[in-house]
Design an enzyme around this catalytic site. Structure first.
Site, PDB file in Angstrom:
ATOM      1  N   TYR A 160       6.177   7.624  17.857  1.00 46.67           N
ATOM      2  CA  TYR A 160       6.380   7.537  16.397  1.00 46.67           C
ATOM      3  C   TYR A 160       7.630   8.341  16.017  1.00 46.67           C
ATOM      4  CZ  TYR A 160       5.421   8.135  11.381  1.00 46.67           C
ATOM      5  OH  TYR A 160       5.516   8.162  10.019  1.00 46.67           O
ATOM      6  N   ILE A 206       1.776  12.671   3.319  1.00 51.64           N
ATOM      7  CA  ILE A 206       1.584  12.036   2.011  1.00 51.64           C
ATOM      8  C   ILE A 206       0.213  11.371   2.001  1.00 51.64           C
ATOM      9  CG2 ILE A 206       2.560  10.390   0.348  1.00 51.64           C
ATOM     10  CD1 ILE A 206       4.467  12.776   1.114  1.00 51.64           C
ATOM     11  N   ALA A 220       9.720   0.587   3.719  1.00 56.20           N
ATOM     12  CA  ALA A 220       8.569   1.488   3.802  1.00 56.20           C
ATOM     13  C   ALA A 220       7.471   0.921   4.705  1.00 56.20           C
ATOM     14  CB  ALA A 220       7.999   1.759   2.412  1.00 56.20           C
ATOM     15  N   ASN A 249       0.174  -8.822   5.099  1.00 56.78           N
ATOM     16  CA  ASN A 249      -0.928  -9.423   4.352  1.00 56.78           C
ATOM     17  C   ASN A 249      -0.425  -9.842   2.959  1.00 56.78           C
ATOM     18  OD1 ASN A 249      -3.156  -9.866   2.729  1.00 56.78           O
ATOM     19  ND2 ASN A 249      -4.401  -8.320   3.787  1.00 56.78           N
ATOM     20  N   ASP A 290       5.997 -10.301   8.694  1.00 55.36           N
ATOM     21  CA  ASP A 290       5.941  -9.206   9.666  1.00 55.36           C
ATOM     22  C   ASP A 290       7.380  -8.781   9.952  1.00 55.36           C
ATOM     23  OD1 ASP A 290       5.843  -7.602  11.921  1.00 55.36           O
ATOM     24  OD2 ASP A 290       4.188  -8.721  12.832  1.00 55.36           O
ATOM     25  N   ARG A 319       0.841  -1.209   0.000  1.00 57.22           N
ATOM     26  CA  ARG A 319       0.000   0.000   0.000  1.00 57.22           C
ATOM     27  C   ARG A 319       0.871   1.253   0.000  1.00 57.22           C
ATOM     28  NH1 ARG A 319      -2.415   0.399   4.913  1.00 57.22           N
ATOM     29  NH2 ARG A 319      -1.756  -1.567   5.836  1.00 57.22           N
TER      30      ARG A 319
HETATM   31  P1  NDP Z   1       0.414   2.782   4.656  1.00 59.93           P
HETATM   32  O1  NDP Z   1      -0.339   2.594   5.935  1.00 59.93           O
HETATM   33  O2  NDP Z   1      -0.297   3.258   3.450  1.00 59.93           O
HETATM   34  O3  NDP Z   1       1.208   1.441   4.283  1.00 59.93           O
HETATM   35  C1  NDP Z   1       1.984   0.810   5.246  1.00 59.93           C
HETATM   36  C2  NDP Z   1       2.592  -0.416   4.629  1.00 59.93           C
HETATM   37  O4  NDP Z   1       3.410  -1.058   5.619  1.00 59.93           O
HETATM   38  C3  NDP Z   1       1.560  -1.448   4.192  1.00 59.93           C
HETATM   39  O5  NDP Z   1       2.025  -2.100   3.022  1.00 59.93           O
HETATM   40  C4  NDP Z   1       1.531  -2.426   5.361  1.00 59.93           C
HETATM   41  O6  NDP Z   1       1.055  -3.687   4.930  1.00 59.93           O
HETATM   42  C5  NDP Z   1       3.013  -2.440   5.736  1.00 59.93           C
HETATM   43  N1  NDP Z   1       3.275  -2.854   7.125  1.00 59.93           N
HETATM   44  C6  NDP Z   1       2.846  -2.303   8.274  1.00 59.93           C
HETATM   45  N2  NDP Z   1       3.308  -2.974   9.333  1.00 59.93           N
HETATM   46  C7  NDP Z   1       4.065  -3.993   8.836  1.00 59.93           C
HETATM   47  C8  NDP Z   1       4.817  -5.033   9.418  1.00 59.93           C
HETATM   48  N3  NDP Z   1       4.909  -5.192  10.752  1.00 59.93           N
HETATM   49  N4  NDP Z   1       5.464  -5.910   8.614  1.00 59.93           N
HETATM   50  C9  NDP Z   1       5.407  -5.777   7.264  1.00 59.93           C
HETATM   51  N5  NDP Z   1       4.716  -4.801   6.652  1.00 59.93           N
HETATM   52  C10 NDP Z   1       4.044  -3.923   7.431  1.00 59.93           C
HETATM   53  O7  NDP Z   1       1.602   3.785   5.069  1.00 59.93           O
HETATM   54  P2  NDP Z   1       2.421   4.828   4.184  1.00 59.93           P
HETATM   55  O8  NDP Z   1       2.653   4.302   2.845  1.00 59.93           O
HETATM   56  O9  NDP Z   1       1.833   6.155   4.383  1.00 59.93           O
HETATM   57  O10 NDP Z   1       3.788   4.827   5.004  1.00 59.93           O
HETATM   58  C11 NDP Z   1       4.953   4.191   4.523  1.00 59.93           C
HETATM   59  C12 NDP Z   1       6.113   4.659   5.419  1.00 59.93           C
HETATM   60  O11 NDP Z   1       6.241   6.067   5.300  1.00 59.93           O
HETATM   61  C13 NDP Z   1       5.889   4.368   6.895  1.00 59.93           C
HETATM   62  O12 NDP Z   1       7.112   4.019   7.489  1.00 59.93           O
HETATM   63  C14 NDP Z   1       5.433   5.706   7.438  1.00 59.93           C
HETATM   64  O13 NDP Z   1       5.745   5.842   8.807  1.00 59.93           O
HETATM   65  C15 NDP Z   1       6.233   6.654   6.587  1.00 59.93           C
HETATM   66  N6  NDP Z   1       5.681   8.001   6.489  1.00 59.93           N
HETATM   67  C16 NDP Z   1       4.437   8.199   5.971  1.00 59.93           C
HETATM   68  C17 NDP Z   1       3.932   9.488   5.910  1.00 59.93           C
HETATM   69  C18 NDP Z   1       2.586   9.800   5.353  1.00 59.93           C
HETATM   70  O14 NDP Z   1       2.170  10.971   5.430  1.00 59.93           O
HETATM   71  N7  NDP Z   1       1.860   8.869   4.782  1.00 59.93           N
HETATM   72  C19 NDP Z   1       4.711  10.637   6.394  1.00 59.93           C
HETATM   73  C20 NDP Z   1       6.006  10.289   6.897  1.00 59.93           C
HETATM   74  C21 NDP Z   1       6.456   9.019   6.932  1.00 59.93           C
HETATM   75  P3  NDP Z   1       0.344  -4.732   5.956  1.00 59.93           P
HETATM   76  O15 NDP Z   1      -0.633  -3.954   6.760  1.00 59.93           O
HETATM   77  O16 NDP Z   1      -0.235  -5.788   5.069  1.00 59.93           O
HETATM   78  O17 NDP Z   1       1.458  -5.290   6.770  1.00 59.93           O
END
Ligand code: NDP
Length: 248
Positions: free
Chosen positions: A159, A192, A94, A45, A67, A22
């Site tokens: 965070y 974002i 990411a 997932n 995970d 995602r």
């Molecule tokens: P999303 O919530 O859209 O996507 C998060 C992704 O991380 C998903 O693919 C999710 O898949 C995966 N994920 C979460 N936990 C785990 C885990 N334990 N193991 C493996 N995969 C995991 O988040 P963003 O795309 O917005 O964020 C991406 C990164 O950017 C993050 O680190 C976030 O902190 C950082 N960020 C985002 C900002 C924003 O404004 N969006 C701003 C600053 C930083 P699944 O749930 O299937 O595991």
């Protein structure tokens, strides 16, 4: 060297994108695939990771359910990726979660989840790819931090700590591995438009962004690609935030 050139010579780069199902990770996966890379998409997932894979340009992409906060799962997944797909050239971390709230209202369980996913997770995946990158004397890693990790933000203490920790980790690892031509950089996004920020888009926050809007995942992906493909940049933090940091 750009991925498409390598593919032209029948040796496309293998890239692992954690959190690729995602948001920012999915946009990175799509851009890398468009540039001719093979992409291993990792998220908890597996079906969601597979859905990203089927949307990618080209063939030979793969989905893995893992995970990143769990050491054994990470080790096994990366061993499988390397056995079945070959050496990993690029790693993008990411995967991340947020659990916003004042520190006094943050449970110890949420603190552990944030630190384990956002900080420990990237440490584990970096460790899992390093041996092979050091052996082949080449590779690039981009960890996704946050402007909040650089500047702090009320309501995001843990965070922010996880992302600040990632900055120190990135700079230190960059020093450890530079002599073997492995590069490690941090990309720090602002707001974002992804699932993570669904509840924030209509809020006051938008007015504090000098460019006046949230960024798109594709705009972050371009900067990730820039870091991956810049052979003389390591240990750096690249901020992609529409100028937000200037106003913080
Ligand atoms: P999303 O919530 O859209 O996507 C998060 C992704 O991380 C998903 O693919 C999710 O898949 C995966 N994920 C979460 N936990 C785990 C885990 N334990 N193991 C493996 N995969 C995991 O988040 P963003 O795309 O917005 O964020 C991406 C990164 O950017 C993050 O680190 C976030 O902190 C950082 N960020 C985002 C900002 C924003 O404004 N969006 C701003 C600053 C930083 P699944 O749930 O299937 O595991």
């Amino acid at each position: 060297m750009c991925c498409s050139l390598l593919q032209g010579r029948g040796m496309s780069r293998l890239c692992v994108v954690c959190g690729g199902s995602r948001g920012i990770g999915r946009a990175v996966s799509r851009l890398l695939a468009e540039r001719g890379c093979r992409v291993a998409v990792v998220s908890r997932n597996q079906d969601a990771a597979q859905a990203t894979v089927v949307s990618l340009t080209g063939a030979d992409h793969m989905a893995f359910g893992c995970d990143v906060s769990k050491g054994e799962e990470v080790q096994k997944t990366f061993e499988t990726i390397q056995k079945t797909c070959g050496n990993i050239s690029y790693l993008v971390n990411a995967a991340g979660i947020n659990r916003d709230g004042l520190l006094l209202r943050t449970s110890p369980e949420d603190m552990v989840a944030l630190l384990h996913t956002n900080l420990l997770g990237s440490m584990l995946t970096c460790k899992a790819v390093l041996r092979s990158m050091l052996h082949t004397q080449g590779g690039a890693i981009v960890n996704i931090g946050s402007v909040v990790g650089l500047k702090g933000n009320a309501g995001q203490c843990v965070y922010s700590a996880s992302k600040a920790g990632l900055e120190g980790f990135t700079r230190s690892l960059a020093k450890e591995v530079a002599s073997r031509n492995v590069r490690v950089n941090l990309l720090a996004p602002g707001f974002i438009r992804t699932d993570m920020t669904v509840g924030l888009r209509e809020g006051e926050g938008v007015r504090t962004i000098p460019l006046g809007r949230f960024g798109e995942p594709e705009e972050v992906a371009k900067a990730v690609l820039f870091l991956l493909e810049s052979p003389y940049i390591t240990g750096q933090v690249l901020v992609v935030d529409g100028g937000l940091q200037l106003a913080m």
